[in-house]
Design a protein around this motif. Structure first.
Motif, PDB file in Angstrom:
ATOM      1  N   CYS A   1       0.843  -1.199   0.000  1.00  0.00           N
ATOM      2  CA  CYS A   1       0.000   0.000   0.000  1.00  0.00           C
ATOM      3  C   CYS A   1       0.881   1.253   0.000  1.00  0.00           C
ATOM      4  O   CYS A   1       1.694   1.454   0.906  1.00  0.00           O
TER       5      CYS A   1
ATOM      6  N   CYS B   1       0.515   3.555   3.080  1.00  0.00           N
ATOM      7  CA  CYS B   1       1.199   2.984   4.252  1.00  0.00           C
ATOM      8  C   CYS B   1       2.710   3.169   4.153  1.00  0.00           C
ATOM      9  O   CYS B   1       3.379   3.480   5.128  1.00  0.00           O
TER      10      CYS B   1
ATOM     11  N   CYS C   1      -2.442   3.477   7.294  1.00  0.00           N
ATOM     12  CA  CYS C   1      -3.326   4.425   6.617  1.00  0.00           C
ATOM     13  C   CYS C   1      -4.759   4.198   7.084  1.00  0.00           C
ATOM     14  O   CYS C   1      -5.004   3.379   7.961  1.00  0.00           O
TER      15      CYS C   1
ATOM     16  N   HIS D   1      -5.551   0.546   6.667  1.00  0.00           N
ATOM     17  CA  HIS D   1      -4.659  -0.466   7.214  1.00  0.00           C
ATOM     18  C   HIS D   1      -4.074  -0.030   8.554  1.00  0.00           C
ATOM     19  O   HIS D   1      -3.224   0.853   8.596  1.00  0.00           O
TER      20      HIS D   1
HETATM   21 ZN   LIG Z   1      -2.525   1.322   3.608  1.00  0.00          ZN
END
Ligand SMILES: [Zn+2]
Ligand SMILES: [Zn+2]
Length: 288
Positions: A62, A65, A73, A76
């Protein structure tokens, strides 16, 4: 022996990607193994590793992230991952499977107690010489069958780097024998590229099922082409696509690059060399 020497020189001039031809001109020393014994023993190298022999290397896919400095994020949350054991964005990373040095050595010993490796080149003191990327080419011999492998240690330096390079080269050469090959051809990479959910071991992803249903001539190549395009700027992706092409016997297929038709193996090998040269040698997940 003139012809042989010339053939060797010609294959060497093509560079390290031509190791399959290179190996073909080496005299075979089967160490007393019959062909049947060789085949039977070498087949054992390909057996799947036990779950406890497999390790995990986390990779954050990601982008948000990745740039969050360990905060995760919106989608996540940061948690301690049960697989890789690291603090990672939950659902925002995947765990690439690989086999460690000890497990690889154990497997080789089980198959052939007399297995051995040697560097391709040595310096005037008899020490293995590294190439321009601080990598090492080796010959791995199992049951009298020899194949080349390549190892490097990324950013590591000093004695630890040398040990890492050797272990990495042995595992890489082992992969040419099919050792832990299944770990390389898993669907992990598709997940990186598509950003989809993680797939548990042994479980079939929707993509794999679709592939099985729709498989036919040319279908595999189209699928591979899509992956090659998606992973064009990533060494890891290119290496995995090359491994997959090898497994699916697509190395000699031709793909259009501009006006030219290029072999899949040549295309990916050249791309890997270019990317590695640009990065100065990325080694993550060089496990296999
Ligand atoms: Zn993420
Ligand atoms: Zn993990």
């Amino acid at each position: 022996m003139v012809a042989t020497t010339e053939a060797l020189a010609a294959t060497m001039a093509e560079g390290p990607t031509s190791h399959t031809q290179n190996q073909a001109v080496r005299p075979a020393n089967t160490f007393g193994y019959t062909r049947e014994q060789q085949i039977e023993a070498l087949y054992k190298l390909r057996e799947p590793f036990k779950p406890e022999e497999i390790r995990y290397l986390p990779r954050v896919w990601c982008g948000t992230c990745k740039n969050s400095r360990g905060q995760g994020c919106q989608n996540h949350r940061m948690t301690k991952c049960g697989k890789c054991g690291s603090r990672m964005p939950d659902g925002g990373h995947i765990d690439l499977r690989f086999v460690g040095h000890a497990e690889a050595t154990n497997r080789l010993l089980n198959v052939d107690p007399f297995w051995d490796w040697e560097p391709l080149t040595v310096d005037e003191r008899g020490l293995p010489t590294l190439d321009g990327y601080r990598g090492l080419w080796i010959r791995l011999t199992v049951c009298g069958m020899t194949r080349l492998g390549y190892g490097h240690a990324g950013d590591k330096t000093g004695g630890d780097a040398i040990k890492e390079i050797i272990g990495d080269a042995i595992r890489n050469a082992g992969m040419r024998f099919g050792m832990a090959l299944d770990l390389w051809t898993s669907s992990d990479l598709e997940i990186i590229e598509s950003g989809g959910p993680s797939v548990d071991e042994g479980q079939e992803s929707p993509g794999e099922r679709a592939e099985q249903l729709a498989s036919g001539p040319g279908r595999e190549l189209e699928k591979l082409k899509a992956k090659v395009n998606a992973g064009w700027n990533n060494v890891l992706s290119c290496e995995q696509n090359l491994a997959e092409a090898r497994q699916k016997k697509l190395l000699d297929e031709l793909v259009a690059v501009g006006e030219q038709q290029v072999r899949v193996e040549d295309l990916l090998s050249n791309r890997i060399a270019t990317l590695k040269a640009a990065q100065g040698g990325d080694t993550e997940r060089s496990a296999a």
